[in-house]
Design a protein around this motif. Structure first.
Motif, mmCIF file in Angstrom:
data_model
loop_
_atom_site.group_PDB
_atom_site.id
_atom_site.type_symbol
_atom_site.label_atom_id
_atom_site.label_comp_id
_atom_site.label_asym_id
_atom_site.label_seq_id
_atom_site.Cartn_x
_atom_site.Cartn_y
_atom_site.Cartn_z
ATOM 1 N N ILE A 32 2.380 -8.755 2.343
ATOM 2 C CA ILE A 32 2.889 -7.592 3.064
ATOM 3 C C ILE A 32 4.247 -7.185 2.504
ATOM 4 C CG2 ILE A 32 3.667 -6.740 5.309
ATOM 5 C CD1 ILE A 32 1.705 -8.682 6.601
ATOM 6 N N GLU A 33 4.383 -5.919 2.181
ATOM 7 C CA GLU A 33 5.680 -5.364 1.784
ATOM 8 C C GLU A 33 6.416 -4.962 3.056
ATOM 9 O OE1 GLU A 33 6.796 -5.397 -1.202
ATOM 10 O OE2 GLU A 33 4.940 -5.980 -2.241
ATOM 11 N N LEU A 34 7.641 -5.452 3.220
ATOM 12 C CA LEU A 34 8.366 -5.259 4.476
ATOM 13 C C LEU A 34 8.538 -3.781 4.817
ATOM 14 C CD1 LEU A 34 11.130 -8.019 4.277
ATOM 15 C CD2 LEU A 34 8.981 -8.053 5.541
ATOM 16 N N GLU A 35 8.818 -2.949 3.806
ATOM 17 C CA GLU A 35 9.038 -1.534 4.091
ATOM 18 C C GLU A 35 7.766 -0.850 4.585
ATOM 19 O OE1 GLU A 35 8.635 -2.127 -0.420
ATOM 20 O OE2 GLU A 35 9.675 -3.045 1.293
ATOM 21 N N ASP A 36 6.609 -1.416 4.209
ATOM 22 C CA ASP A 36 5.351 -0.829 4.663
ATOM 23 C C ASP A 36 5.125 -1.032 6.152
ATOM 24 O OD1 ASP A 36 4.819 0.016 2.107
ATOM 25 O OD2 ASP A 36 3.568 -1.714 1.590
#
Length: 543
Positions: free
Chosen positions: A286-290
């Motif tokens: 998971i990309e945090l900004e997503d």
């Protein structure tokens, strides 16, 4: 009388000397022993009258049933040695009786007919059906591969409609658009699982990438029920576009999703429209900004976060809790954190404050939260030093009712089913050995629990087994006081005055008559009813 001769009044054995060549050919052989062949005296009308479930351990003595359509049902066993067409089924009853079946036949149509017959027998209790075929379904397959397209939509509808509450598990095979529509359009909520087979290669596949299935769901106006997609199913059974559509269909009561290496799909289930979401994912993908685009719609969230390494795990979990706080409508929150390369030397204590702060914010921001489960995290995730802060956030929470906690070290169970937990004046961490396995034991001050349930009288704190956490003395007394408090408050909500007077009088003379504290608590919350009761007595005396 032998077991085979006593198998069922519905079956009679065909003597060896009159077996036809075809019957001898189809029946499997186990340990050089040809299995006995039976046939129905009459065909059963339900599974309740079939004695097979009484012999759920029939692996030691399997048998076969010959049908007039030239198929044979092998009860209790998955047999691979016969090269004719075959389908594997597993029937389970009441969560304890298991019957594995292999259906052999000369033609696909005959096998499909026998599948429909056997699987559409109704059963009055709980049951599960696991369907296993071969993944490939084209004309180039060897002749012993059953082609799933032979199972007509009307066959499948008959199977599903006969047992509306049955768990239907598809473990392999290529399912046609017509079959997919049948799965999606039953008039009742279904319990449908797409899982991976243990007996054949490949996962179940929807031939059109799930288009027909999703389109049918989009037209549905009633609850679908429960859909479960296990590891590796998402990208195999559904196209990416259809998955997006699937998670936006608002007809699921429960949705359980497990994602493996489908990195591009990992965020989609978080926004699924379902009342209850059970999601397992490789969280480090998971990309945090997503996460900023995630809008949690489910009211019950049960998550398992898997990490290959500990780096950044706390930021991912904190970002998730921020989304939970943003939603504001969560009623059930359960989560587990597991590191796939975990070891006893791992220490992530420095990462915990960020996670705890975000969790507390999520708790406060969701006033309807009634269930919180902190059990399930691997050993390195230590909640114990932070429980006091978490408990403070719960003291005046209007919705919370149940909390699950772990790990604490456990003493022997009490007679009442509750568990004593070791505790001291403060939390302590030590090392221990059990059966040669090294693990970490944590002791916690149970006065924290005592303080919590004295401030919030609706909370019950449970251990992983579902038993109340207690010290056997003061906590038990507090739980009893809280029980009286809850009951007394319920009495205040009775709108019928006469009934309320009756209930209060009954409570005072029977339920709490032995304890002045309980009497006082009941009266303090029902003073107006006490006045009504006194007026009634006085009026009666005056007459």
């Amino acid at each position: 009388m032998s077991w085979y001769n006593n198998i069922s009044t519905l079956l009679k054995r065909i003597p060896e000397e009159i077996l036809s060549p075809q019957q001898k050919f189809f029946r499997p052989i186990k340990s050089s022993f040809p299995l006995p062949v039976y046939q129905f005296v009459r065909e059963p009308i339900s599974l309740d009258e079939v004695v097979w479930k009484s012999y759920y351990n029939t692996a030691l003595c399997p048998f076969t049933i010959w049908r007039d359509n030239e198929t044979i049902i092998c009860i209790a066993g998955v047999f691979l040695n016969n090269q004719e067409r075959k389908v594997w089924l597993t029937l389970e009853w009441d969560n304890k009786f298991v019957c594995q079946c292999t259906i052999f036949g000369k033609t696909d149509a005959a096998i499909a007919d026998t599948i429909a017959f056997l699987c559409s027998l109704p059963y009055s209790g709980e049951s599960k059906l696991i369907f296993e075929s071969f993944l490939n379904d084209d004309t180039n397959q060897p002749p012993h591969h059953f082609r799933l397209t032979a199972l007509q939509p009307e066959h499948l509808a008959r199977i599903l409609d006969a047992n509306p509450k049955r768990q239907f598990e598809i473990a392999s095979g290529v399912w046609s658009p017509e079959q997919s529509v049948v799965l999606a359009t039953r008039s009742f909520p279904v319990n449908l699982h797409f899982t991976n087979s243990h007996n054949v290669s490949g996962a179940p596949t929807l031939a059109d990438g799930g288009t027909a299935f999703v389109e049918a769901l989009e037209k549905r106006r009633s609850s679908f029920g429960f859909l479960y997609l296990t590891w590796g199913i998402l990208s195999v059974a559904f196209s990416h576009d259809n998955l997006k559509r699937l998670f936006q269909v608002g007809v699921f009561e429960k949705l359980r999703i497990e994602t493996g290496r489908e990195k591009e799909l990992v965020l989609l289930p978080f926004s699924a429209q379902a009342n209850e979401l059970f999601y397992t994912c490789i969280a480090e993908d998971i990309e945090l900004e997503d996460f900023n685009s995630v809008k949690i719609l489910a009211r019950a969230i049960r998550l398992n976060f898997y990490f290959r390494h500990w780096k950044g795990w706390n930021k991912v979990l904190a970002a998730f809790f921020d989304r939970v706080a943003e939603s504001g409508h969560i009623e059930i929150l359960s989560f587990a954190v597991v590191c796939l390369n975990d070891s006893i030397e791992d220490n992530v204590d420095e990462d915990m404050p960020l996670v705890v702060d975000a969790l507390i914010n999520a708790i406060i921001a969701n006033p309807s939260l009634n269930y919180l489960n902190l059990n399930g995290c691997c050993d390195a995730v230590n909640w114990t030093p932070h429980l006091q802060r978490i408990f403070r956030a719960l003291e005046e929470h209007p919705g919370i009712r149940t909390i699950y906690l772990n790990p604490w070290s456990v003493d022997d169970d009490n007679d009442d089913g509750a568990s004593n937990y070791n505790y001291g004046d403060s939390d302590v961490e030590s090392d221990d050995y059990s059966d040669g396995e090294f693990y970490r034991v944590r002791h916690v001050d149970l006065s924290w629990v005592e303080h919590l349930i004295s401030r919030n009288r609706y909370i019950t704190v449970l251990n992983p087994s579902g038993n109340r956490i207690t010290n056997g003395t003061t906590l038990d007394k507090l739980y009893e006081v809280n029980h009286i408090y809850q009951g007394s408050e319920q009495l205040t909500k009775v709108s019928n005055t006469e009934l309320r007077v009756f209930y209060v009088a009954t409570a005072l003379t029977e339920r709490v008559s032995h304890n002045f504290q309980y009497i006082g608590l009941t009266l303090s919350m029902n003073t107006d009813t006490l006045c009504e009761l006194v007026d009634n007595i006085t009026s009666s005396d005056l007459k």
